[in-house]
Design a protein around this motif. Sequence first.
Motif, PDB file in Angstrom:
ATOM      1  N   GLY A   1      38.319 -12.204 -12.078  1.00  0.00           N
ATOM      2  CA  GLY A   1      38.625 -10.519 -12.528  1.00  0.00           C
ATOM      3  C   GLY A   1      38.766 -10.492 -13.994  1.00  0.00           C
ATOM      4  N   THR A   2      40.010  -9.570 -14.091  1.00  0.00           N
ATOM      5  CA  THR A   2      40.063  -9.416 -15.813  1.00  0.00           C
ATOM      6  C   THR A   2      41.168 -10.365 -16.049  1.00  0.00           C
ATOM      7  OG1 THR A   2      41.637  -7.607 -15.163  1.00  0.00           O
ATOM      8  CG2 THR A   2      39.389  -6.937 -15.899  1.00  0.00           C
ATOM      9  N   ALA A   3      41.846 -11.045 -17.314  1.00  0.00           N
ATOM     10  CA  ALA A   3      42.963 -11.206 -17.598  1.00  0.00           C
ATOM     11  C   ALA A   3      44.371 -10.066 -17.173  1.00  0.00           C
ATOM     12  CB  ALA A   3      42.791 -11.668 -19.438  1.00  0.00           C
ATOM     13  N   ARG A   4      44.873 -10.937 -16.465  1.00  0.00           N
ATOM     14  CA  ARG A   4      46.136 -10.210 -15.669  1.00  0.00           C
ATOM     15  C   ARG A   4      47.118 -11.701 -15.991  1.00  0.00           C
ATOM     16  NH1 ARG A   4      46.855  -7.100 -10.139  1.00  0.00           N
ATOM     17  NH2 ARG A   4      46.204  -9.276  -9.869  1.00  0.00           N
ATOM     18  N   ASP A   5      48.449 -11.214 -16.383  1.00  0.00           N
ATOM     19  CA  ASP A   5      48.985 -11.968 -17.087  1.00  0.00           C
ATOM     20  C   ASP A   5      50.014 -11.865 -14.910  1.00  0.00           C
ATOM     21  OD1 ASP A   5      52.276 -13.331 -18.901  1.00  0.00           O
ATOM     22  OD2 ASP A   5      51.976 -13.001 -17.435  1.00  0.00           O
ATOM     23  N   GLY A   6      50.095 -14.074 -15.117  1.00  0.00           N
ATOM     24  CA  GLY A   6      50.558 -13.799 -13.473  1.00  0.00           C
ATOM     25  C   GLY A   6      51.838 -13.068 -13.458  1.00  0.00           C
ATOM     26  N   SER A   7      53.113 -12.961 -14.129  1.00  0.00           N
ATOM     27  CA  SER A   7      54.167 -12.801 -14.034  1.00  0.00           C
ATOM     28  C   SER A   7      54.133 -10.989 -13.653  1.00  0.00           C
ATOM     29  CB  SER A   7      54.880 -12.428 -15.443  1.00  0.00           C
ATOM     30  OG  SER A   7      54.746 -12.027 -16.415  1.00  0.00           O
ATOM     31  N   SER A   8      53.286 -10.057 -14.404  1.00  0.00           N
ATOM     32  CA  SER A   8      53.052  -8.841 -13.876  1.00  0.00           C
ATOM     33  C   SER A   8      52.966  -8.643 -12.574  1.00  0.00           C
ATOM     34  CB  SER A   8      51.748  -8.632 -15.002  1.00  0.00           C
ATOM     35  OG  SER A   8      50.996  -8.662 -13.297  1.00  0.00           O
TER      36      SER A   8
ATOM     37  N   GLY B   1      53.011 -23.409 -12.014  1.00  0.00           N
ATOM     38  CA  GLY B   1      52.553 -22.112 -12.510  1.00  0.00           C
ATOM     39  C   GLY B   1      51.855 -21.563 -13.486  1.00  0.00           C
ATOM     40  N   ARG B   2      52.764 -21.825 -14.913  1.00  0.00           N
ATOM     41  CA  ARG B   2      52.352 -21.649 -15.355  1.00  0.00           C
ATOM     42  C   ARG B   2      50.508 -21.225 -15.755  1.00  0.00           C
ATOM     43  NH1 ARG B   2      56.118 -18.166 -15.416  1.00  0.00           N
ATOM     44  NH2 ARG B   2      57.445 -17.971 -17.329  1.00  0.00           N
ATOM     45  N   CYS B   3      50.614 -22.474 -15.438  1.00  0.00           N
ATOM     46  CA  CYS B   3      48.645 -23.187 -15.590  1.00  0.00           C
ATOM     47  C   CYS B   3      47.686 -22.253 -14.386  1.00  0.00           C
ATOM     48  CB  CYS B   3      48.374 -24.646 -15.298  1.00  0.00           C
ATOM     49  SG  CYS B   3      49.635 -25.999 -16.269  1.00  0.00           S
ATOM     50  N   LEU B   4      48.603 -21.994 -13.777  1.00  0.00           N
ATOM     51  CA  LEU B   4      47.617 -20.925 -13.235  1.00  0.00           C
ATOM     52  C   LEU B   4      47.701 -19.601 -13.244  1.00  0.00           C
ATOM     53  CD1 LEU B   4      49.646 -22.883  -9.053  1.00  0.00           C
ATOM     54  CD2 LEU B   4      47.267 -23.923 -10.431  1.00  0.00           C
ATOM     55  N   ASP B   5      48.589 -19.491 -13.511  1.00  0.00           N
ATOM     56  CA  ASP B   5      48.232 -17.879 -14.204  1.00  0.00           C
ATOM     57  C   ASP B   5      47.560 -17.291 -15.388  1.00  0.00           C
ATOM     58  OD1 ASP B   5      49.893 -17.348 -11.428  1.00  0.00           O
ATOM     59  OD2 ASP B   5      51.500 -17.022 -12.382  1.00  0.00           O
ATOM     60  N   VAL B   6      48.081 -18.470 -16.104  1.00  0.00           N
ATOM     61  CA  VAL B   6      47.490 -18.193 -17.958  1.00  0.00           C
ATOM     62  C   VAL B   6      46.261 -17.571 -17.361  1.00  0.00           C
ATOM     63  CG1 VAL B   6      46.728 -20.227 -18.562  1.00  0.00           C
ATOM     64  CG2 VAL B   6      47.742 -19.118 -20.365  1.00  0.00           C
ATOM     65  N   PRO B   7      45.791 -16.649 -17.769  1.00  0.00           N
ATOM     66  CA  PRO B   7      44.912 -16.573 -18.148  1.00  0.00           C
ATOM     67  C   PRO B   7      43.463 -16.293 -19.364  1.00  0.00           C
ATOM     68  CG  PRO B   7      46.023 -14.576 -19.304  1.00  0.00           C
ATOM     69  CD  PRO B   7      46.783 -15.151 -18.422  1.00  0.00           C
ATOM     70  N   GLU B   8      43.495 -16.861 -20.243  1.00  0.00           N
ATOM     71  CA  GLU B   8      42.652 -16.979 -21.407  1.00  0.00           C
ATOM     72  C   GLU B   8      42.690 -18.339 -21.867  1.00  0.00           C
ATOM     73  OE1 GLU B   8      41.227 -14.364 -22.948  1.00  0.00           O
ATOM     74  OE2 GLU B   8      41.962 -13.014 -21.963  1.00  0.00           O
ATOM     75  N   VAL B   9      42.797 -19.367 -21.403  1.00  0.00           N
ATOM     76  CA  VAL B   9      43.197 -20.542 -21.735  1.00  0.00           C
ATOM     77  C   VAL B   9      42.334 -21.889 -21.111  1.00  0.00           C
ATOM     78  CG1 VAL B   9      44.789 -22.938 -21.930  1.00  0.00           C
ATOM     79  CG2 VAL B   9      45.860 -20.209 -22.445  1.00  0.00           C
ATOM     80  N   THR B  10      41.209 -22.736 -21.875  1.00  0.00           N
ATOM     81  CA  THR B  10      40.572 -23.102 -20.757  1.00  0.00           C
ATOM     82  C   THR B  10      40.608 -24.389 -20.997  1.00  0.00           C
ATOM     83  OG1 THR B  10      38.706 -23.219 -22.872  1.00  0.00           O
ATOM     84  CG2 THR B  10      38.427 -21.254 -21.260  1.00  0.00           C
ATOM     85  N   TRP B  11      41.488 -24.765 -21.729  1.00  0.00           N
ATOM     86  CA  TRP B  11      41.891 -26.166 -21.981  1.00  0.00           C
ATOM     87  C   TRP B  11      43.606 -26.548 -22.508  1.00  0.00           C
ATOM     88  CZ3 TRP B  11      41.326 -31.536 -20.807  1.00  0.00           C
ATOM     89  CH2 TRP B  11      41.304 -31.519 -21.680  1.00  0.00           C
TER      90      TRP B  11
ATOM     91  N   SER C   1      56.813 -27.391 -27.194  1.00  0.00           N
ATOM     92  CA  SER C   1      55.984 -26.341 -27.949  1.00  0.00           C
ATOM     93  C   SER C   1      54.972 -25.665 -27.632  1.00  0.00           C
ATOM     94  CB  SER C   1      56.602 -26.434 -29.383  1.00  0.00           C
ATOM     95  OG  SER C   1      56.000 -27.505 -30.280  1.00  0.00           O
ATOM     96  N   HIS C   2      53.962 -26.699 -27.553  1.00  0.00           N
ATOM     97  CA  HIS C   2      52.407 -26.350 -27.661  1.00  0.00           C
ATOM     98  C   HIS C   2      52.533 -26.017 -26.505  1.00  0.00           C
ATOM     99  CE1 HIS C   2      48.137 -26.264 -28.281  1.00  0.00           C
ATOM    100  NE2 HIS C   2      47.992 -27.080 -26.825  1.00  0.00           N
ATOM    101  N   ALA C   3      53.766 -26.078 -25.208  1.00  0.00           N
ATOM    102  CA  ALA C   3      53.753 -25.342 -23.774  1.00  0.00           C
ATOM    103  C   ALA C   3      54.318 -24.658 -23.789  1.00  0.00           C
ATOM    104  CB  ALA C   3      54.567 -26.447 -22.670  1.00  0.00           C
ATOM    105  N   ARG C   4      55.100 -24.178 -24.416  1.00  0.00           N
ATOM    106  CA  ARG C   4      55.836 -22.648 -24.546  1.00  0.00           C
ATOM    107  C   ARG C   4      55.217 -21.744 -25.363  1.00  0.00           C
ATOM    108  NH1 ARG C   4      61.740 -23.192 -24.781  1.00  0.00           N
ATOM    109  NH2 ARG C   4      62.582 -25.213 -24.952  1.00  0.00           N
ATOM    110  N   ASP C   5      54.496 -22.185 -26.375  1.00  0.00           N
ATOM    111  CA  ASP C   5      53.146 -21.494 -27.162  1.00  0.00           C
ATOM    112  C   ASP C   5      52.481 -20.994 -26.445  1.00  0.00           C
ATOM    113  OD1 ASP C   5      55.192 -21.724 -29.011  1.00  0.00           O
ATOM    114  OD2 ASP C   5      54.391 -22.534 -30.072  1.00  0.00           O
ATOM    115  N   LEU C   6      51.444 -21.350 -25.863  1.00  0.00           N
ATOM    116  CA  LEU C   6      50.648 -21.744 -25.147  1.00  0.00           C
ATOM    117  C   LEU C   6      50.282 -21.417 -23.476  1.00  0.00           C
ATOM    118  CD1 LEU C   6      47.093 -22.483 -26.259  1.00  0.00           C
ATOM    119  CD2 LEU C   6      47.284 -24.566 -24.659  1.00  0.00           C
ATOM    120  N   LEU C   7      51.419 -21.206 -23.200  1.00  0.00           N
ATOM    121  CA  LEU C   7      51.693 -21.541 -21.457  1.00  0.00           C
ATOM    122  C   LEU C   7      52.547 -19.972 -20.946  1.00  0.00           C
ATOM    123  CD1 LEU C   7      50.548 -24.880 -20.157  1.00  0.00           C
ATOM    124  CD2 LEU C   7      48.651 -23.280 -20.506  1.00  0.00           C
ATOM    125  N   GLY C   8      53.710 -20.091 -22.385  1.00  0.00           N
ATOM    126  CA  GLY C   8      54.703 -19.461 -21.952  1.00  0.00           C
ATOM    127  C   GLY C   8      55.684 -20.210 -21.075  1.00  0.00           C
ATOM    128  N   TYR C   9      55.630 -21.597 -21.129  1.00  0.00           N
ATOM    129  CA  TYR C   9      56.900 -22.203 -20.227  1.00  0.00           C
ATOM    130  C   TYR C   9      57.753 -22.313 -21.096  1.00  0.00           C
ATOM    131  CZ  TYR C   9      59.353 -26.594 -18.541  1.00  0.00           C
ATOM    132  OH  TYR C   9      60.084 -27.665 -18.225  1.00  0.00           O
TER     133      TYR C   9
END
Lengths: 276, 276
Positions: free
Chosen positions: B5-12, B233-243, B260-268
């Motif tokens: 489906g479309t990219a949807r933020d897991g927190s929505s 959970g962030r890894c399961l929900d994040v829509p656009e990241v492939t790696w 900081s990469h976990a914060r920036d890329l995944l929203g941790y």
Amino acid sequence: MRETGTARDGSSDGGPVIRRVLITGAEGTIGTALREYLGDRYALSALTKESQPFPSHVADISDLDAILPAFDGVEAVVHLAASPAVETPWPSILQNNLIGTYNVFEAAHRAGVERVVFASSNHVIGMYEFDGVPDIYALDDPRTYDHTVEIRPDSLYGVSKAYGEALGRYYVERHGMKVFCLRIGSVRGNDDPLDPEMLASSPALLDLATEEERRVRMRATWQSRRDIAQLVGRCLDVPEVTWAVVYGISDNPRQFWDISHARDLLGYEPQDGAPE
Amino acid sequence: MRETGTARDGSSDGGPVIRRVLITGAEGTIGTALREYLGDRYALSALTKESQPFPSHVADISDLDAILPAFDGVEAVVHLAASPAVETPWPSILQNNLIGTYNVFEAAHRAGVERVVFASSNHVIGMYEFDGVPDIYALDDPRTYDHTVEIRPDSLYGVSKAYGEALGRYYVERHGMKVFCLRIGSVRGNDDPLDPEMLASSPALLDLATEEERRVRMRATWQSRRDIAQLVGRCLDVPEVTWAVVYGISDNPRQFWDISHARDLLGYEPQDGAPE
């Protein structure tokens, strides 16, 4: 660990400090080139899976106990034995490349071998080329990939070589070994950079539709037999280096794998180059 | 491959797009935390080597055919099953970490699973800490290591995790999978960052002479149970990241692995931190 004496350049008179060198997979394309070009300079011994027309320890590298005797009294190992095809399926990757490479490093460590030259592969970063074909082969294409780029394996074979590099790093870090990982391009038994037989079909993984595309690829990835032998010799002779990841190609007109690190760190000076 | 489906933020509102999640090694310390904190949000299933007091597919990950049924209808896999000790000897590393991890990725691929969260380890780069002890734990020490540093495995265990990351990258590149590699610090069953039992002896590999040295290390490497659950959970929900390769620690006063990469890329956004 055996003393290697003071740092002495291998090219100085008196010959190399390291002399007793075991080659695994010595019957293969690269092993044959090393025996031809390095046989005068080092006391070479061989480890092969099957008996050969030259003296060899015959044992399968997937059996640690069976290969241990071949490492007795050896100062350096050149580890070439592996399933060499990029399409190799998992069972052979597991036996020959994962288990086999651990056994070779571990046998070397147990025997007090000072250094290991590991035949890694460009397929550790193969996806850069995969994404770039065919434009990446053009003489004026600016893309180059050096030893610092993020790994992007294109195959289980590439994964197995990335693993071998990680394993080598561990033996450097925890066991004081010197390890040299060579991401080798294409060495050919007939030494022909534009081998007509290879021009006849597309290389594994890559979808190169025309003979011209395959020709420019072969021009970029070729390493001559004497150049791979020189590169291995540099790894055996260099005094201070404990860890290296370098690419192995000749001085080809187009180079998308960067050999400047091999030049700077090891003194590699390719004598050959594919024709334009 | 299944459409997500479309990219949807897991927190929505409406909950995550990914719902059916298989956890390998679900009985372990981290698996138990995930079942506790993520059980409401996802339809979790489990794969374990032995039968459990909760519903689980019982199979050994070193047997590909045996684990395949557990992957039926699954959208994501959290791969925790492994020999977890840094001192694990080769035979178990081979079975559980090398063969087992290939089997899990391959089973996921064959079942059309969209994403895999792989429990990697800080031991992939463990030598930086090894070289830095004990000063590296000081609050004012400036050293930090992010996902771009050269790997320096401190153990065969660390090598096996570097291999798992390379394998994950291959499944991303060639099979369109999304893979998230978590270099996790120290998650504890009792969630105590200064667990008295762990303070009583030096951690594996490291030579920490005093309880104070061990205390400052535990302060720096701790990840709370709810923080590792949030990160997964962030890894399961994040829509656009492939790696992704990220570190897993809480918001501790001293952090030498960079989150900081976990914060920036995944929203941790870690909710916990060890005490000063």
